[in-house]
Scaffold this motif. Structure first.
Motif, PDB file in Angstrom:
ATOM      1  N   ASP A 105       0.831  -1.201   0.000  1.00  0.00           N
ATOM      2  CA  ASP A 105       0.000   0.000   0.000  1.00  0.00           C
ATOM      3  C   ASP A 105       0.870   1.256   0.000  1.00  0.00           C
ATOM      4  N   ALA A 106       1.973   1.214   0.734  1.00  0.00           N
ATOM      5  CA  ALA A 106       2.871   2.377   0.798  1.00  0.00           C
ATOM      6  C   ALA A 106       3.495   2.650  -0.574  1.00  0.00           C
ATOM      7  N   GLU A 107       3.934   1.579  -1.260  1.00  0.00           N
ATOM      8  CA  GLU A 107       4.517   1.749  -2.600  1.00  0.00           C
ATOM      9  C   GLU A 107       3.486   2.334  -3.559  1.00  0.00           C
ATOM     10  N   LEU A 108       2.264   1.844  -3.458  1.00  0.00           N
ATOM     11  CA  LEU A 108       1.202   2.308  -4.333  1.00  0.00           C
ATOM     12  C   LEU A 108       0.896   3.783  -4.084  1.00  0.00           C
ATOM     13  N   GLN A 109       0.828   4.188  -2.817  1.00  0.00           N
ATOM     14  CA  GLN A 109       0.548   5.587  -2.488  1.00  0.00           C
ATOM     15  C   GLN A 109       1.653   6.499  -3.017  1.00  0.00           C
ATOM     16  N   THR A 110       2.903   6.035  -2.932  1.00  0.00           N
ATOM     17  CA  THR A 110       4.036   6.813  -3.448  1.00  0.00           C
ATOM     18  C   THR A 110       3.927   6.965  -4.959  1.00  0.00           C
ATOM     19  N   LEU A 111       3.608   5.857  -5.663  1.00  0.00           N
ATOM     20  CA  LEU A 111       3.466   5.911  -7.125  1.00  0.00           C
ATOM     21  C   LEU A 111       2.338   6.855  -7.533  1.00  0.00           C
ATOM     22  N   ILE A 112       1.227   6.811  -6.809  1.00  0.00           N
ATOM     23  CA  ILE A 112       0.088   7.686  -7.127  1.00  0.00           C
ATOM     24  C   ILE A 112       0.492   9.147  -6.931  1.00  0.00           C
ATOM     25  N   ALA A 113       1.137   9.448  -5.809  1.00  0.00           N
ATOM     26  CA  ALA A 113       1.560  10.827  -5.534  1.00  0.00           C
ATOM     27  C   ALA A 113       2.526  11.320  -6.603  1.00  0.00           C
ATOM     28  N   ASN A 114       3.486  10.469  -6.987  1.00  0.00           N
ATOM     29  CA  ASN A 114       4.444  10.848  -8.029  1.00  0.00           C
ATOM     30  C   ASN A 114       3.748  11.076  -9.364  1.00  0.00           C
ATOM     31  N   ALA A 115       2.795  10.217  -9.702  1.00  0.00           N
ATOM     32  CA  ALA A 115       2.089  10.341 -10.978  1.00  0.00           C
ATOM     33  C   ALA A 115       1.275  11.628 -11.023  1.00  0.00           C
ATOM     34  N   ILE A 116       0.640  11.971  -9.916  1.00  0.00           N
ATOM     35  CA  ILE A 116      -0.140  13.218  -9.860  1.00  0.00           C
ATOM     36  C   ILE A 116       0.783  14.414 -10.062  1.00  0.00           C
ATOM     37  N   THR A 117       1.945  14.388  -9.406  1.00  0.00           N
ATOM     38  CA  THR A 117       2.913  15.475  -9.539  1.00  0.00           C
ATOM     39  C   THR A 117       3.450  15.554 -10.970  1.00  0.00           C
ATOM     40  N   GLU A 118       3.869  14.402 -11.521  1.00  0.00           N
ATOM     41  CA  GLU A 118       4.484  14.381 -12.848  1.00  0.00           C
ATOM     42  C   GLU A 118       3.514  14.767 -13.966  1.00  0.00           C
ATOM     43  N   THR A 119       2.239  14.427 -13.805  1.00  0.00           N
ATOM     44  CA  THR A 119       1.269  14.767 -14.848  1.00  0.00           C
ATOM     45  C   THR A 119       0.651  16.139 -14.623  1.00  0.00           C
ATOM     46  N   GLY A 120       0.887  16.738 -13.467  1.00  0.00           N
ATOM     47  CA  GLY A 120       0.314  18.040 -13.155  1.00  0.00           C
ATOM     48  C   GLY A 120      -1.191  17.959 -12.944  1.00  0.00           C
ATOM     49  N   ALA A 121      -1.676  16.817 -12.510  1.00  0.00           N
ATOM     50  CA  ALA A 121      -3.112  16.618 -12.317  1.00  0.00           C
ATOM     51  C   ALA A 121      -3.626  17.535 -11.213  1.00  0.00           C
ATOM     52  N   ALA A 122      -4.769  18.194 -11.524  1.00  0.00           N
ATOM     53  CA  ALA A 122      -5.329  19.137 -10.564  1.00  0.00           C
ATOM     54  C   ALA A 122      -6.706  18.741 -10.086  1.00  0.00           C
ATOM     55  N   GLY A 123      -7.355  17.857 -10.768  1.00  0.00           N
ATOM     56  CA  GLY A 123      -8.703  17.475 -10.363  1.00  0.00           C
ATOM     57  C   GLY A 123      -9.169  16.240 -11.111  1.00  0.00           C
ATOM     58  N   MET A 124     -10.452  15.940 -10.978  1.00  0.00           N
ATOM     59  CA  MET A 124     -11.006  14.730 -11.580  1.00  0.00           C
ATOM     60  C   MET A 124     -10.860  14.705 -13.098  1.00  0.00           C
ATOM     61  N   LYS A 125     -10.816  15.872 -13.734  1.00  0.00           N
ATOM     62  CA  LYS A 125     -10.679  15.894 -15.189  1.00  0.00           C
ATOM     63  C   LYS A 125      -9.336  15.307 -15.641  1.00  0.00           C
ATOM     64  N   ASP A 126      -8.378  15.224 -14.742  1.00  0.00           N
ATOM     65  CA  ASP A 126      -7.053  14.686 -15.062  1.00  0.00           C
ATOM     66  C   ASP A 126      -6.889  13.217 -14.672  1.00  0.00           C
ATOM     67  N   LYS A 164      -5.239  10.972 -17.302  1.00  0.00           N
ATOM     68  CA  LYS A 164      -3.796  11.203 -17.444  1.00  0.00           C
ATOM     69  C   LYS A 164      -3.022  10.410 -16.397  1.00  0.00           C
ATOM     70  N   VAL A 165      -3.515  10.462 -15.161  1.00  0.00           N
ATOM     71  CA  VAL A 165      -2.837   9.784 -14.054  1.00  0.00           C
ATOM     72  C   VAL A 165      -2.885   8.261 -14.261  1.00  0.00           C
ATOM     73  N   MET A 166      -4.058   7.739 -14.632  1.00  0.00           N
ATOM     74  CA  MET A 166      -4.198   6.291 -14.861  1.00  0.00           C
ATOM     75  C   MET A 166      -3.272   5.833 -15.991  1.00  0.00           C
ATOM     76  N   THR A 167      -3.237   6.601 -17.079  1.00  0.00           N
ATOM     77  CA  THR A 167      -2.385   6.251 -18.217  1.00  0.00           C
ATOM     78  C   THR A 167      -0.916   6.250 -17.810  1.00  0.00           C
ATOM     79  N   HIS A 168      -0.550   7.202 -16.977  1.00  0.00           N
ATOM     80  CA  HIS A 168       0.835   7.303 -16.504  1.00  0.00           C
ATOM     81  C   HIS A 168       1.199   6.110 -15.603  1.00  0.00           C
ATOM     82  N   LEU A 169       0.254   5.697 -14.763  1.00  0.00           N
ATOM     83  CA  LEU A 169       0.524   4.638 -13.784  1.00  0.00           C
ATOM     84  C   LEU A 169       0.430   3.220 -14.347  1.00  0.00           C
ATOM     85  N   LYS A 170      -0.428   3.017 -15.330  1.00  0.00           N
ATOM     86  CA  LYS A 170      -0.734   1.656 -15.774  1.00  0.00           C
ATOM     87  C   LYS A 170       0.508   0.816 -16.079  1.00  0.00           C
ATOM     88  N   PRO A 171       1.481   1.308 -16.853  1.00  0.00           N
ATOM     89  CA  PRO A 171       2.651   0.455 -17.136  1.00  0.00           C
ATOM     90  C   PRO A 171       3.453   0.077 -15.879  1.00  0.00           C
TER      91      PRO A 171
END
Length: 150
Positions: A98-119, A122-129
């Motif tokens: 769970d900790a690794e997953l939370q870190t990956l999610i936080a990094n993906a949000i930062t790297e994609t510049g996601a600001a809300g649900m509309k993004d 982008k976050v899912m596409t970034h994380l999937k691989p």
């Protein structure tokens, strides 16, 4: 280079034949058939990531079947599906903590510049691989929605 998933599957099918492990053999043959069908339908040769996606889909289908069998009070059928899930899970990479997953999610949000649900996409596409085969994508989606304020 590490052995490909396809080669490992073929070797395991041969081993299951020799040991007369009917559940394992049947499950692996069904998986092999699903992989070949997808390749024929799409006129491609699947790489390890594509094969992982087929395995994940097969596990998801079996989990849904288990729910239906349990609702119909058919525990023997649910047990058969569970046995097949255990055979298939061997081919998935080590699950993320769970900790690794939370870190990956936080990094993906930062790297994609996601600001809300509309993004979310982008976050899912970034994380999937990075997470394919290592976590439940439905649960991941829920966690990303929570982080993005959905």
């Amino acid at each position: 280079m590490a052995e490909s998933l396809r080669a490992r599957l073929n070797e395991d099918i041969k081993a299951a034949m020799k040991s007369q492990d009917k559940v394992r053999l049947g499950t692996l043959r069904l998986l092999n058939s699903a992989i070949k069908q997808l390749e024929i339908d799409n006129r491609v040769e699947l790489d390890d990531a594509g094969i992982l996606a087929v395995i994940e889909k097969a596990i998801k289908q079996r989990r849904e079947s288990i729910k239906q069998y349990e609702a119909a009070n058919r525990p023997e059928l649910a047990a058969g599906e569970q046995a097949e899930i255990e055979v298939l899970q061997v081919y998935l990479p080590e699950p993320l903590t769970d900790a690794e997953l939370q870190t990956l999610i936080a990094n993906a949000i930062t790297e994609t510049g996601a600001a809300g649900m509309k993004d979310m996409g982008k976050v899912m596409t970034h994380l999937k691989p990075q997470v394919q085969g290592r976590t439940d994508m439905g649960a991941l989606s829920g966690q990303i929605k929570a982080k993005l304020g959905g």
